[in-house]
Scaffold this motif. Structure first.
Motif, PDB file in Angstrom:
ATOM      1  N   GLN A 196      34.296  40.187  47.366  1.00 48.11           N
ATOM      2  CA  GLN A 196      33.115  39.597  46.737  1.00 48.11           C
ATOM      3  C   GLN A 196      33.336  39.396  45.237  1.00 48.11           C
ATOM      4  N   ALA A 197      34.004  40.381  44.581  1.00 47.84           N
ATOM      5  CA  ALA A 197      34.274  40.255  43.148  1.00 47.84           C
ATOM      6  C   ALA A 197      35.210  39.091  42.865  1.00 47.84           C
ATOM      7  N   LEU A 198      36.173  38.848  43.763  1.00 49.44           N
ATOM      8  CA  LEU A 198      37.081  37.711  43.574  1.00 49.44           C
ATOM      9  C   LEU A 198      36.346  36.389  43.699  1.00 49.44           C
ATOM     10  N   LYS A 199      35.325  36.348  44.557  1.00 51.84           N
ATOM     11  CA  LYS A 199      34.555  35.112  44.712  1.00 51.84           C
ATOM     12  C   LYS A 199      33.639  34.881  43.506  1.00 51.84           C
ATOM     13  N   ASP A 200      33.023  35.942  43.041  1.00 49.39           N
ATOM     14  CA  ASP A 200      32.059  35.830  41.942  1.00 49.39           C
ATOM     15  C   ASP A 200      32.653  36.473  40.692  1.00 49.39           C
ATOM     16  N   ARG A 201      33.494  35.751  39.987  1.00 47.46           N
ATOM     17  CA  ARG A 201      34.214  36.311  38.836  1.00 47.46           C
ATOM     18  C   ARG A 201      33.298  36.541  37.627  1.00 47.46           C
ATOM     19  N   GLU A 202      32.129  35.856  37.614  1.00 48.90           N
ATOM     20  CA  GLU A 202      31.240  35.999  36.463  1.00 48.90           C
ATOM     21  C   GLU A 202      30.395  37.259  36.533  1.00 48.90           C
ATOM     22  N   ASN A 203      30.322  37.906  37.702  1.00 53.35           N
ATOM     23  CA  ASN A 203      29.488  39.087  37.875  1.00 53.35           C
ATOM     24  C   ASN A 203      30.265  40.324  37.403  1.00 53.35           C
ATOM     25  N   LEU A 204      30.016  40.754  36.164  1.00 52.15           N
ATOM     26  CA  LEU A 204      30.746  41.872  35.571  1.00 52.15           C
ATOM     27  C   LEU A 204      29.832  43.055  35.265  1.00 52.15           C
ATOM     28  N   GLY A 205      28.567  43.013  35.704  1.00 52.06           N
ATOM     29  CA  GLY A 205      27.634  44.106  35.427  1.00 52.06           C
ATOM     30  C   GLY A 205      27.569  45.079  36.587  1.00 52.06           C
ATOM     31  N   TRP A 206      26.602  45.987  36.491  1.00 47.17           N
ATOM     32  CA  TRP A 206      26.405  46.986  37.534  1.00 47.17           C
ATOM     33  C   TRP A 206      25.704  46.336  38.718  1.00 47.17           C
ATOM     34  N   ASN A 207      26.190  46.690  39.928  1.00 49.27           N
ATOM     35  CA  ASN A 207      25.642  46.119  41.148  1.00 49.27           C
ATOM     36  C   ASN A 207      24.671  47.096  41.798  1.00 49.27           C
ATOM     37  N   LEU A 208      23.940  46.601  42.775  1.00 48.38           N
ATOM     38  CA  LEU A 208      22.940  47.413  43.461  1.00 48.38           C
ATOM     39  C   LEU A 208      23.623  48.519  44.279  1.00 48.38           C
ATOM     40  N   PRO A 209      22.899  49.602  44.604  1.00 39.85           N
ATOM     41  CA  PRO A 209      23.482  50.700  45.387  1.00 39.85           C
ATOM     42  C   PRO A 209      24.032  50.214  46.739  1.00 39.85           C
ATOM     43  N   ARG A 210      25.169  50.807  47.139  1.00 36.06           N
ATOM     44  CA  ARG A 210      25.822  50.443  48.392  1.00 36.06           C
ATOM     45  C   ARG A 210      26.585  51.658  48.925  1.00 36.06           C
ATOM     46  N   GLU A 211      27.066  51.559  50.179  1.00 35.25           N
ATOM     47  CA  GLU A 211      27.866  52.623  50.788  1.00 35.25           C
ATOM     48  C   GLU A 211      29.339  52.450  50.382  1.00 35.25           C
ATOM     49  N   TYR A 212      30.012  53.571  50.089  1.00 37.54           N
ATOM     50  CA  TYR A 212      31.393  53.489  49.610  1.00 37.54           C
ATOM     51  C   TYR A 212      32.236  54.599  50.268  1.00 37.54           C
ATOM     52  N   LYS A 213      33.472  54.211  50.676  1.00 40.60           N
ATOM     53  CA  LYS A 213      34.519  55.170  51.036  1.00 40.60           C
ATOM     54  C   LYS A 213      35.862  54.468  50.914  1.00 40.60           C
ATOM     55  N   GLU A 214      36.910  55.243  50.632  1.00 42.76           N
ATOM     56  CA  GLU A 214      38.230  54.653  50.425  1.00 42.76           C
ATOM     57  C   GLU A 214      39.001  54.531  51.741  1.00 42.76           C
ATOM     58  N   ARG A 215      38.983  55.579  52.525  1.00 38.76           N
ATOM     59  CA  ARG A 215      39.741  55.579  53.781  1.00 38.76           C
ATOM     60  C   ARG A 215      38.782  55.695  54.952  1.00 38.76           C
ATOM     61  N   SER A 216      39.278  55.375  56.107  1.00 44.50           N
ATOM     62  CA  SER A 216      38.422  55.313  57.293  1.00 44.50           C
ATOM     63  C   SER A 216      37.874  56.672  57.665  1.00 44.50           C
ATOM     64  N   PHE A 217      38.606  57.738  57.348  1.00 44.91           N
ATOM     65  CA  PHE A 217      38.148  59.062  57.759  1.00 44.91           C
ATOM     66  C   PHE A 217      37.283  59.727  56.681  1.00 44.91           C
ATOM     67  N   ASP A 218      37.079  59.054  55.530  1.00 45.18           N
ATOM     68  CA  ASP A 218      36.228  59.612  54.480  1.00 45.18           C
ATOM     69  C   ASP A 218      34.754  59.488  54.862  1.00 45.18           C
ATOM     70  N   VAL A 219      33.945  60.409  54.312  1.00 47.84           N
ATOM     71  CA  VAL A 219      32.490  60.328  54.489  1.00 47.84           C
ATOM     72  C   VAL A 219      31.946  59.372  53.416  1.00 47.84           C
ATOM     73  N   SER A 220      31.167  58.413  53.870  1.00 50.57           N
ATOM     74  CA  SER A 220      30.648  57.421  52.923  1.00 50.57           C
ATOM     75  C   SER A 220      29.547  58.035  52.060  1.00 50.57           C
ATOM     76  N   SER A 221      29.385  57.502  50.859  1.00 48.04           N
ATOM     77  CA  SER A 221      28.321  57.941  49.940  1.00 48.04           C
ATOM     78  C   SER A 221      27.784  56.718  49.203  1.00 48.04           C
ATOM     79  N   GLN A 222      26.526  56.852  48.760  1.00 43.49           N
ATOM     80  CA  GLN A 222      25.893  55.745  48.044  1.00 43.49           C
ATOM     81  C   GLN A 222      26.354  55.727  46.590  1.00 43.49           C
TER      82      GLN A 222
END
Length: 747
Positions: free
Chosen positions: A146-172
């Motif tokens: 999404q960041a590659l598509k919207d290069r002008e969006n450089l501010g803070w984004n709305l809360p979302r779920e995040y994890k790096e690997r598939s076995f990680d527990v996601s967090s907001q």
């Protein structure tokens, strides 16, 4: 005879006052409650707004500090620049371990950060505190895409779920990204994620769960978080504060039951005070009405004693109300007194004014002294003055209306008092019509009326009236004569002086000795001046301005009368109208009767010669401009050529625009745009950008100037807007263009 008041008089007086008293007190108590209630609500809302703004500012400052610190660390560490510039397989495992460890240390230094990672665009590799991984194996790849598509969006984004690997527990989390290297970017992407839990805890720590309600929503009004997990309907929302940097809206208020609890306590106190006030007022009312009974009885006795006995016997049985009897007696007495005083005052003013009129005209002098003694307009010692002078105060502008008698009397009194402040002077002032105030200054000494003293007195009168009444007068000071028999000479000289107000009226005062020896108008001299002025005006040079200055200098030097000056200027306007009034529609409008009438009115109302010259010169400038435009109409091709030359000479001006051209060449913006499309087959903006970019290319290739300096030199306010326009036209950034130009030069 003693009048016995009815026994119910005291009760009747109480009943008369009591309803109004109760109604007034009740309204005051009710209004006090409403005012306290409204003030409390407003102060609560203000306090809540301050608290909410503090929360928003604290969050934005915390996140801004995190962003700034990480960007400084990334920018200062050359390791990450090497990571972004390297290709796949070019970095050792030890290098990757050191880089990941550096990200881990940054992560440990900030409690609120969930993760930091770098995305390398050349081979879609991601560096996290855990190491390197491919984009397709990274669980947060949707955010990167999404960041590659919207290069002008450089501010803070709305809360979302995040994890790096598939076995990680996601967090907001909330996230933001920056393109690297700074400032242009293009090699990679830095992504910072903040734990939403940490943000929520910071909000909870800054709110009071027992008093406050705080909700966080997105721009679409969707609820994201409520402080202390409270029910959103548990309170009243008072304020909305937008956090533009976070893209969130904070709604705050007070919990139900807390907003007015203390207000009620204050209201009860007010009600108690009101009741005590009512009790005290009732007691005071009873005491006052009882005490007022005795004076009323005394008044009634005096009224009855003054009435004839026959009338008393007739009136006493029928009088039911003592106040009505008192009112009738007082009304009769006041009416008689007012009528007498009014008649006496009017007669006195009329006789005094007529006496001064006869004195100025030299009529009825045989009975003058007898009438003077009777009316007493002056003190006794000035009845036979040794020296006397006349001051005429003439209004500038409109006359006073006939219904402004009070203002006239006030002005008369002021002038007389100012004159009498000088112990050796006596003052007598009367109005002649609605425009002139005649002031007679008398002295009991032969040399008492010094001209300097008269000048100072006139200045005092002028300044005092202008300051307090906002009226402006011009004063004419007549000659000093030896007695009443010669006062007509003083009046005539003061009147003649006022005919030269424009040329002699410095500081609004004209002395009779300033009058010229000869006052006839030199018609031939001024008619020749008018003809010379019209000739210079016709030649479209600047000579007419010199001729105008010379004409007004001659007015002042020759000291001609005001009427002659205005007559000559009217003749000048008529000559110009005959000469130029039919040359074009614009000139016809300048000589329209409505415009000329307003011009004559302005000239008539101005008090100084300089003011008349200024008004006339402004009108002549407009006529001259329209006349010159008729003689110097430019061709279509000449206009295009002038536009092109002007733009090529001034394209580096940041303010250059179609509006600037339309003001400069006296053409409309649409017409200027039309000329460009017709001649150059491009828009004005494109033509301007082409000139600026061409010069920028030359500067980038042939000099070492900074991009910011080049941007300013070609007409852009900053390097960012210049870089954006340059890349759109040339396809590369200014820095890349300079590099390419340098390589071609080396080859």
């Amino acid at each position: 005879m003693k009048v016995n008041l009815k026994r119910n008089w005291h009760t009747k007086l109480l009943y008369s006052y009591f309803p109004i008293f109760l109604l007034t007190i009740s309204i005051l108590i009710f209004l006090s409650f409403l005012i306290v209630n409204e003030l409390s609500r407003n102060e609560t809302q203000k306090a809540d707004m301050i608290s909410t703004r503090y929360i928003v500012d604290t969050l934005e400052r915390s996140l801004g500090d995190i962003e700034l610190r990480l960007l400084e660390d990334i920018g200062a560490n050359k390791t990450y620049s090497r990571f972004l510039e390297a290709g796949q397989g070019q970095l050792s495992s030890q290098f990757i371990y050191d880089a990941a460890s550096g990200l881990g240390r940054m992560l440990d230094q900030q409690d609120m950060i969930q993760s930091i990672y770098l995305y390398r665009m050349s081979d879609s590799q991601i560096l996290t505190p855990r190491g390197m991984m491919r984009l397709e194996d990274f669980q947060d790849r949707a955010y990167i895409e999404q960041a590659l598509k919207d290069r002008e969006n450089l501010g803070w984004n709305l809360p979302r779920e995040y994890k790096e690997r598939s076995f990680d527990v996601s967090s907001q989390v909330i996230s933001m990204n920056k393109w690297l290297p700074l400032p242009w970017g293009g090699e990679g992407l830095l992504v910072i994620t903040i734990r939403m839990y940490a943000v929520e805890r910071q909000i909870d720590n800054m709110t009071n769960e027992k008093l406050s309600v705080l909700q966080v929503r997105d721009k679409s009004d969707n609820l994201i978080y409520t402080a202390h997990q409270m029910d959103p309907s548990a309170g009243e929302i008072l304020n909305r504060v937008s956090a533009d940097k976070l893209g969130l809206v904070f709604e705050s208020g007070i919990q139900s039951g807390q907003l007015y609890s203390w207000v009620s306590l204050v209201s009860y106190v007010w009600i108690g005070i009101g009741l005590l006030t009512i009790v005290g007022a009732v007691a005071g009312l009873v005491y006052i009405t009882r005490r007022n009974t005795r004076p009323i009885q005394l008044i009634m006795n005096r009224i009855q004693a003054l009435q004839p006995r026959a009338e008393e016997d007739e009136v006493a049985p029928s009088v039911k109300d003592e106040l009505a009897l008192i009112d009738r007696a007082l009304e009769h007495l006041i009416a008689q007194t007012v009528d007498y005083e009014k008649q006496h005052h009017e007669n006195l003013l009329i006789h005094r004014r007529q006496l001064l009129v006869d004195l100025m005209e030299g009529e009825r002098m045989d009975s003058f002294r007898q009438r003077l003694r009777h009316l007493q307009p002056l003190e006794e010692r000035f009845m036979e003055p040794k020296s006397v002078a006349v001051l005429i105060a003439e209004m500038n502008g409109d006359d006073l209306s006939t219904n402004q008698n009070i203002l006239k009397i006030a002005l008369m009194n002021v002038v007389e008092e100012l004159a009498q402040n000088e112990t050796q002077f006596g003052g007598w002032a009367e109005w002649f019509g609605n425009r002139r105030l005649i002031v007679v200054i008398a002295s009991d000494e032969k040399e008492g009326l010094d001209r300097e003293l008269l000048m100072d007195l006139a200045k005092q009168m002028h300044m005092w009236i202008a300051e307090h009444f906002r009226l402006r007068f011009t004063f004419g000071i007549g000659r000093t004569v030896s007695g009443w028999e010669e006062i007509t000479r003083s009046y005539a000289s003061a009147d003649a002086g006022l005919q030269h107000r424009l040329t002699l009226g410095k500081d609004a005062i004209v002395l009779s000795e300033q009058l010229p020896d000869r006052i006839e108008l030199q018609s031939y001299k001024y008619l020749q001046m008018l003809a010379d002025f019209v000739r210079e005006f016709r030649l479209t040079g600047d000579g007419w301005r010199t001729q105008l200055d010379q004409m007004f200098v001659a007015f002042s030097e020759d000291q001609i009368t005001d009427n002659d000056i205005r007559m000559l200027l009217q003749a000048l306007i008529q000559m110009l109208s005959r000469e130029f009034g039919e040359l074009s529609e614009r000139l016809q409008s300048q000589f329209a009767e409505e415009i000329l009438t307003r011009l004559r009115s302005d000239i008539q109302q101005v008090e100084t010669l300089e003011g008349i010259q200024e008004i006339l010169q402004e009108w002549l400038k407009e006529v001259y401009r329209n006349y010159v435009s008729v003689n110097e109409t430019k061709s279509h091709r000449a206009m295009i050529n002038e536009l092109r030359i002007y733009i090529e000479e001034h394209f580096d001006d940041p303010d250059l625009s179609l509006k600037h051209l339309s003001d400069r060449f006296q053409i409309s913006g649409k017409y200027a745009s039309y000329l460009f499309k017709e001649e150059f087959e491009m828009k004005f903006v494109d033509f301007l950008v082409k000139l600026r970019v061409e010069k920028a290319c030359r500067l980038l290739s042939a000099s070492d100037m900074a991009v910011q300096d080049i941007a300013l030199q070609v007409g852009y306010a900053n390097a960012i807007s210049f870089g954006r326009v340059f890349k759109r036209i040339m396809g590369v950034t200014p820095g890349d263009y300079r590099k390419q130009s340098g390589k071609q030069g080396e080859q």
